[in-house]
Design a protein around this motif. Structure first.
Motif: not given
Length: 406
Positions: A41, A46, A84, A88, A91
């Motif tokens: 990721f 993101h 995602p 994930t 974080d």
């Protein structure tokens, strides 16, 4: 709907994120080394996930993760390599560098500044006018170690304050700084760059005589309102010429006392009393612009409302009521992604010949986010093209013939 007019090889979401070049993302990643130790990721995934979150007004990690499952067969068109999971994304929001998102926003602003720029104010005054203000985003947690006012249920209501600067001729933030909600506004003045070609406009919450002295030493102009309890001495009463706006009631040169450690100095400023007929009240402005007309200084302060409208636009269309994390990093990332989306949609709005309200533009993009509609072609003349398509396809409605003849 005729595909020859509206069809695009990219969805509305794909068209919006196409405004962000791959090279821009790669440079930001390299500069901040923000993909270090990341296997799947990565920053691009993101960024686009958070843009999706903003556009769809997602209120939780579950909504983002679940909503993006529908992109599993469209990864190439939306440039997402890894969808995602809740953990994930959580974080990533907690650990990934905010500076990456800040860099993307600043680079987008540089790239599309020509779209927003309107040089009429700078040409008229010979100086750039920059507006400074802040807005508080309330949080029911002690985030950023701040304790705000008490909520109705008695819980401590924390908050984060976003300080912004916009060019009066651009109407998008070009400097953003985050502080706890309890931080006094005037501390932000230290972040501003001073030069003789700039005038800063801000409200009286930023009053700081020490900063005003620094502005004057650097030949940087400012306009603000004087506090009601401010101590000052009138040393000169200027005459008001006949060609000055009748709202100007007085024009004075004053002196205020500035404390620099154990040393006290005098600072000369200009104080203008102005009656606003629209609001039926008078305002007292102070400035170090001695060469400007008194009514021009009053007009400069009126420009400050542009930043209030910007904050209102963002809060109405991208409500920051729900955050995907209760830590400082996650909140800052989410706010930067809101600013990025606001900028991208601003670029689309500015590129259209037809006038659209910003809220209608946002609503349309949200409804048709994954439809393959060509944004600009549709927005230019949707009603007329829609009617022509229906006529060609033999889909006239019950009242269409009546409306055409009547």
């Amino acid at each position: 709907m005729g595909k020859n007019k509206y069809f695009s090889t990219k969805s509305v979401f794909g068209q919006l994120i196409s405004l962000i070049d791959d090279s821009m993302i790669k440079k930001a990643v390299k500069k901040h080394d923000s993909n270090r130790y990341v296997k799947h990721f990565k920053c691009q995934d993101h960024l686009f996930s958070m843009i999706f979150c903003t556009l769809e007004k997602c209120n939780s990690l579950r909504e983002v993760s679940g909503g993006m499952v529908g992109l599993s067969d469209k990864k190439e068109t939306v440039r997402i390599n890894h969808l995602p999971k809740k953990s994930t994304l959580a974080d990533a929001n907690k650990g990934r560098k905010v500076e990456f998102f800040e860099e993307i926003y600043n680079n987008l602003l540089k790239k599309y500044s020509f779209v927003f720029s309107d040089s009429r104010i700078e040409i008229a005054l010979g100086k750039k006018v920059k507006i400074v203000d802040s807005t508080t985003i309330s949080l029911f947690k002690d985030i950023l170690k701040c304790v705000g006012r008490k909520a109705s249920d008695g819980k401590s209501k924390g908050g984060i304050k976003s300080h912004s600067v916009i060019n009066a001729d651009e109407k998008v933030p070009n400097l953003v700084w985050f502080t706890p909600a309890t931080t006094h506004d005037h501390q932000f003045l230290e972040k501003l760059k001073c030069d003789e070609h700039t005038v800063y406009v801000f409200d009286k919450g930023y009053n700081d005589y020490k900063a005003f002295g620094h502005f004057s030493e650097q030949n940087t102009g400012f306009v603000t309102r004087i506090k009601d309890n401010a101590k000052h001495q009138i040393i000169q009463q200027n005459e008001i010429p006949e060609n000055i706006h009748s709202g100007v009631l007085s024009d004075e040169i004053i002196e205020v006392e500035v404390n620099k450690g154990s040393v006290k100095t005098k600072l000369k400023l200009r104080k203008i009393k102005y009656y606003d007929r629209e609001h039926k009240r008078s305002f007292d402005f102070i400035s170090n612009l001695f060469e400007f007309r008194a009514d021009t200084i009053a007009a400069l302060y009126k420009i400050r409302w542009q930043i209030e409208l910007l904050f209102k636009q963002i809060k109405q269309n991208f409500p920051l009521k729900y955050f995907l994390g209760d830590n400082e990093n996650a909140i800052k990332i989410q706010i930067y992604c809101v600013l990025i989306v606001n900028l991208l949609l601003g670029v689309v709005k500015k590129s259209l010949k037809r006038q659209w309200s910003f809220s209608n533009l946002v609503s349309f993009c949200r409804i048709h986010l994954f439809n393959y509609i060509h944004l600009t072609k549709f927005f230019e003349n949707p009603e007329n093209n829609w009617k022509l398509d229906r006529e060609r396809d033999g889909q006239l409605g019950l009242f269409d013939d009546y409306l055409a003849t009547g």
